[in-house]
Motif scaffolding. Structure first.
Motif, PDB file in Angstrom:
ATOM      1  N   UNK A  95       0.816  -1.207   0.000  1.00  0.00           N
ATOM      2  CA  UNK A  95       0.000   0.000   0.000  1.00  0.00           C
ATOM      3  C   UNK A  95       0.857   1.268   0.000  1.00  0.00           C
ATOM      4  N   UNK A  96       1.969   1.245   0.738  1.00  0.00           N
ATOM      5  CA  UNK A  96       2.793   2.460   0.811  1.00  0.00           C
ATOM      6  C   UNK A  96       3.410   2.794  -0.552  1.00  0.00           C
ATOM      7  N   UNK A  97       3.676   1.786  -1.370  1.00  0.00           N
ATOM      8  CA  UNK A  97       4.166   2.066  -2.729  1.00  0.00           C
ATOM      9  C   UNK A  97       3.095   2.783  -3.541  1.00  0.00           C
ATOM     10  N   UNK A  98       1.866   2.303  -3.422  1.00  0.00           N
ATOM     11  CA  UNK A  98       0.753   2.940  -4.143  1.00  0.00           C
ATOM     12  C   UNK A  98       0.628   4.406  -3.709  1.00  0.00           C
ATOM     13  N   UNK A  99       0.686   4.633  -2.382  1.00  0.00           N
ATOM     14  CA  UNK A  99       0.513   6.001  -1.868  1.00  0.00           C
ATOM     15  C   UNK A  99       1.655   6.918  -2.334  1.00  0.00           C
ATOM     16  N   UNK A 100       2.897   6.425  -2.203  1.00  0.00           N
ATOM     17  CA  UNK A 100       4.045   7.258  -2.578  1.00  0.00           C
ATOM     18  C   UNK A 100       4.039   7.523  -4.087  1.00  0.00           C
ATOM     19  N   UNK A 101       3.677   6.509  -4.867  1.00  0.00           N
ATOM     20  CA  UNK A 101       3.679   6.663  -6.324  1.00  0.00           C
ATOM     21  C   UNK A 101       2.629   7.680  -6.769  1.00  0.00           C
ATOM     22  N   UNK A 102       1.444   7.564  -6.199  1.00  0.00           N
ATOM     23  CA  UNK A 102       0.383   8.493  -6.606  1.00  0.00           C
ATOM     24  C   UNK A 102       0.756   9.935  -6.249  1.00  0.00           C
ATOM     25  N   UNK A 103       1.378  10.096  -5.077  1.00  0.00           N
ATOM     26  CA  UNK A 103       1.815  11.437  -4.672  1.00  0.00           C
ATOM     27  C   UNK A 103       2.903  11.947  -5.611  1.00  0.00           C
ATOM     28  N   UNK A 136       9.008  -4.720   5.199  1.00  0.00           N
ATOM     29  CA  UNK A 136       8.438  -5.912   4.574  1.00  0.00           C
ATOM     30  C   UNK A 136       7.023  -5.575   4.108  1.00  0.00           C
ATOM     31  N   UNK A 137       6.404  -6.477   3.318  1.00  0.00           N
ATOM     32  CA  UNK A 137       5.110  -6.102   2.719  1.00  0.00           C
ATOM     33  C   UNK A 137       4.057  -5.651   3.736  1.00  0.00           C
ATOM     34  N   UNK A 138       4.087  -6.219   4.927  1.00  0.00           N
ATOM     35  CA  UNK A 138       3.065  -5.861   5.913  1.00  0.00           C
ATOM     36  C   UNK A 138       3.271  -4.460   6.477  1.00  0.00           C
TER      37      UNK A 138
END
Lengths: 478, 402
Positions: free
Chosen positions: B260-268, B386-388
């Motif tokens: 999820x953090x990748x999605x958030x950082x990427x969208x930003x 890690x992913x979690x």
């Protein structure tokens, strides 16, 4: 009236065939198999396992004492019974006691529990007995000794099994012993112990108990007789004059001699088949002999549905690799893992977390109702709800007695472990909540997303004099 | 635009050591090597540096940097953010320039793990006082769970799933063998990858990146000064960090299929850089391929591939050097290994060289060119944790006017 109000037992999943031991040492392997505690099991964890089985439908907060019997206590100084009691969620006010150092410690604890309840000083007492005595490789004892545990709950309401009498004889006759520096059990020439002790003292103890309540041999439905091996057990049973039909399976063929747990496990095996009105004679052995006469009441039918002995005998996996057994018991020098050594456990941190981590408490949010665990390297206590963000608005929520299903898993060949690979699994609990735990008593090939698991209390590690216990998961095998 | 870093700072010099088992050099040696390469590239000297940010997962204080470089009493901040360490040092250095406090700063990343005596990292937790009621864990175990759930959710057989992630590693080795700076420069076949021993089921040896030693450095200044120094500075378009609440192991909402953090950082980052369709607009990327499955899932999290469809792109070569969106052009963590505090700047170095048309400066003799034709925007991504639960960095750099 005081007596047994519940029972439970535990036999480890792994069984080592005696033929495999014989094959290893080019010797004659006996028949049958012995139950072998897993690499992460010990008398504390096996006592928790039997205790969970025994308290299946009992509120642990109503139990007022835990009497733990074992000759293999992980700690010489630190109350082993309190670790078990905390994991089982008994109240802090419980009067816990360790019974130790003698194979009769199990029956010693039974008598102490009975007397306490009878005297009214304790309303209910949980007795657990567990052992995993270690025998030197290639000796006879290695084939005879097995691992396991039993648990009996004593109380005075809805008594399923009364105790009519007991007779206790103590004598400093050492056929088996261990000194403070012994890893393995020593024994004297076996004919001495058998002919001068085992064939005499139990006979006298049994006669004493029967005399106290005016019973004859034919009044006894089942004789639960302890013993070191099948040969001497059969010889004593014959000498005592009971018929074959009266002799309860001593579990020596399929489990082995489980030491302090043996009398409880044989008794529980008998209770599983007992009918109201039956009388059971239990005779233990070790520096003397205790004989106890039980009378089964109608309430016995209220305490079925345990895994007990019968179901645990069937929940098993053959350990066909003797080397794995040696490794589990730390009887061989294994090359050190190419991993950094684990750090020492902190006593202050363990104390701070003990009331949540040992009984596996999480929390349930009072605002949004979300059950949740919090397990980080620094804390096991949630402060902020992971769902709604409220602070400290929780009620305690226990996960130890809940089943779950696997959300994801991996078999880790890299982690240092006594029994690689280490299986890690993320578990979604029935009723909500999630946690990541190691999985044990599993075959790697049987693991899948969605598989059902239950919680099991195990040893996580032993570092610098400290055993650290925590929960793992294992496949549900009813 | 306030709140955006886009085109407010530029990179005028970079340096990067060879990564690998550098038995012969210390962390201090590698710092000097990377930083002096960057000085030379920018045409400056130590006295021109006004402030520095050092990323390292192991050393303490900014003196890890000031001591070997003999920096004379300028401010140095030591940054640690797991695998996003170097990128976060770079990010903070950029912010200081954008704020107008300094106009010539240095960002350095370094780590040396090969003096530890073990392969791979430790369990990620420092030994020492703890309640120790967490089991020892390992990074491959945690990331393997992404593969377990991905295969299960999308109905991939073990063989299909293994081939998909194996193809990720194969592609990176194809790129890494061309690169002089890479730790692993061998041609590795799919058979070797698929038949390697298990590390954490279902991840085998070639699904895992190695651990290595290395350092990289960047010099950051204002666009005006950069243009006066060289004709081809590289401009910063977006810098984003997203820190997860680390609740994936406790919150049943987490699916173990994405980060999820990748999605958030990427969208930003896309918003900051004005990017609508990253699959079309991003020319190239260096992402955190600690494990092959991590890269696969990251392609979906960055919207390079549609959700659940990355297998098609991987198997069709979309991320190969000659594909539609080349990823791990230098070989990635797979071929460079992962000195945690250095990796983010190593990735940025590859984007920098490609944007300047200088990628073949690192070409191994006898190999076809590794230079892309006309790249405009490059993305770097780090995943620490890690992913979690993890620390994610997503950054975008590019040419002026893009």
């Amino acid at each position: 009236m005081a007596g047994i109000i519940s029972y439970g037992a535990y036999i480890p999943y792994y069984r080592l065939p005696r033929a495999a031991i014989g094959k290893m040492w080019d010797a004659k392997g006996g028949r049958g198999e012995k139950a072998v505690a897993g690499f992460d099991e010990d008398p504390i964890t096996m006592s928790v396992a039997a205790g969970l089985d025994c308290l299946r439908d009992v509120d642990p907060r109503t139990v007022e004492a835990l009497f733990l019997a074992t000759t293999c206590a992980p700690y010489k100084e630190r109350q082993n019974s309190t670790i078990v009691a905390t994991a089982l969620d008994l109240p802090q006010a419980a009067r816990n006691t360790d019974f130790a150092n003698c194979l009769r410690a199990g029956t010693n604890a039974i008598m102490a529990a009975l007397d306490s309840v009878e005297a009214g000083t304790l309303k209910s007492v949980l007795v657990t007995a567990a052992d995993m005595r270690l025998a030197g490789a290639a000796g006879e004892d290695e084939q005879d000794f097995g691992d396991g545990s039993g648990a009996l709950l004593f109380g005075s309401n809805n008594v399923a099994v009364e105790i009519e009498a007991y007779h206790c004889l103590s004598e400093d006759l050492a056929d088996y012993w261990r000194s403070h520096e012994d890893t393995y059990v020593r024994h004297w020439e076996d004919r001495f112990g058998r002919e001068e002790g085992y064939m005499r003292l139990p006979v006298e103890a049994a006669a004493g108990a029967m005399k106290k309540c005016g019973l004859k041999k034919e009044d006894i439905s089942r004789l639960c007789l302890c013993g070191a091996n099948l040969r001497s057990h059969a010889a004593l049973a014959a000498k005592m004059g009971f018929s074959k039909e009266q002799i309860q399976d001593p579990l020596l063929a399929d489990v082995g001699n489980t030491g302090t747990a043996q009398p409880l496990m044989i008794l529980i095996g008998a209770l599983e088949d007992a009918k109201p009105g039956d009388r059971i004679l239990l005779v233990s052995w070790g520096n003397g002999s205790d004989a106890i006469i039980f009378r089964v009441n109608e309430e016995i039918d209220n305490i079925r549905g345990r895994r007990g002995i019968k179901r645990h005998l069937k929940i098993k996996k053959t350990l066909d690799n003797y080397g794995r057994y040696l490794r589990w018991r730390d009887m061989v020098d294994i090359a050190p893992p190419p991993r950094p050594p684990a750090g020492a456990a902190s006593m202050s941190a363990q104390w701070r977390e003990h009331s949540t981590a040992l009984p596996l408490y999480g929390v349930k949010c009072k605002n949004c109702g979300t059950p949740q665990l919090y397990l980080s390297s620094s804390s096991t206590r949630a402060r902020i709800c992971l769902n709604c963000g409220r602070k400290d608005e929780f009620e305690p929520y226990r996960f130890a007695n809940r089943r779950g299903q696997v959300a994801s898993f991996s078999h880790d060949f890299l982690a240092a472990g006594t029994d690689p690979p280490t299986t890690a699994a993320v578990i979604d609990f029935e009723g909500g909540g999630r946690g990541q735990f190691n999985m044990v008593d599993r075959e790697p090939d049987e693991c899948s997303v969605g598989m059902k698991v239950e919680m099991t209390f195990r040893k996580l590690q032993y570092t610098q004099g400290t055993h650290t216990y925590f929960w793992k998961c294992k496949p549900v095998r009813d | 635009m306030p709140g955006s870093i886009k085109d407010r700072v530029a990179i005028v010099g970079m340096g990067c050591t060879r990564f690998g088992e550098r038995w012969d050099v210390s962390a201090a040696d590698m710092i000097v090597e990377a930083v002096y390469q960057a000085y030379e590239d920018a045409g400056i000297e130590t006295k021109d540096i006004q402030a520095a940010w050092l990323g390292t997962a192991t050393g303490m204080t900014g003196m890890v940097l000031s001591e070997p470089l003999r920096l004379q009493y300028i401010p140095v901040t030591r940054v640690e953010n797991a695998c996003a360490t170097a990128s976060d040092a770079f990010r903070n250095a950029c912010y200081a320039v954008a704020a107008g406090i300094y106009d010539m700063v240095l960002a350095v990343g370094v780590d040396k793990f090969k003096d530890s005596g073990i392969s791979g990292l430790g369990d990620g937790g420092a030994p020492g006082p703890s309640h120790a009621m967490e089991a020892e864990s390992t990074p491959p175990r945690q990331f393997a769970m992404l593969a377990t759930t991905y295969f299960s959710k999308y109905g991939l057989s073990f063989e299909e799933g293994k081939h998909m992630i194996g193809r990720v590693s194969w592609k990176s080795h194809q790129n890494g063998m061309r690169n002089k700076n890479a730790h692993f420069q061998k041609d590795v076949s799919m058979d070797t990858i698929l038949n390697a021993p298990m590390v954490a089921w279902p991840l085998g040896l070639f699904d895992c990146c190695g651990v290595s030693d290395g350092a990289a450095a960047a010099i950051i200044t204002t666009p005006e000064i950069a243009q006066s120094m060289r004709k081809d500075p590289v401009y910063v378009k977006a810098l984003q960090i997203s820190m997860a609440p680390r609740d994936g192991n406790f919150n049943t909402n987490y699916d173990f299929l994405h980060v999820e953090a990748t999605v958030r950082a990427a969208e930003a980052a896309y918003k900051e850089a004005g990017i609508k369709n990253p699959r079309e607009e991003i020319s190239m990327a260096e992402v955190h391929d600690c494990f092959s499955i991590t890269e696969a899932v990251t392609m979906e999290d960055l919207r390079f591939s549609p959700r659940g469809k990355v297998r098609d792109d991987i198997e069709n070569g979309f991320f190969d050097l000659d594909g539609g969106l080349p990823v791990q052009l230098d070989g990635g963590l797979k071929c460079f290994g992962h000195p945690i505090g250095a990796s983010g700047l190593r990735m940025l170095y590859e984007m920098y060289l490609q944007l300047q048309g200088r990628a073949d400066e690192l070409l191994n003799p006898g190999f076809p060119s590794r230079q892309l034709a006309n790249p405009k925007l490059g993305l770097t991504h780090n995943l620490g944790g890690s992913p979690d639960g993890c620390a994610i960095f997503v950054g975008i750099v590019g040419l002026p006017g893009v």
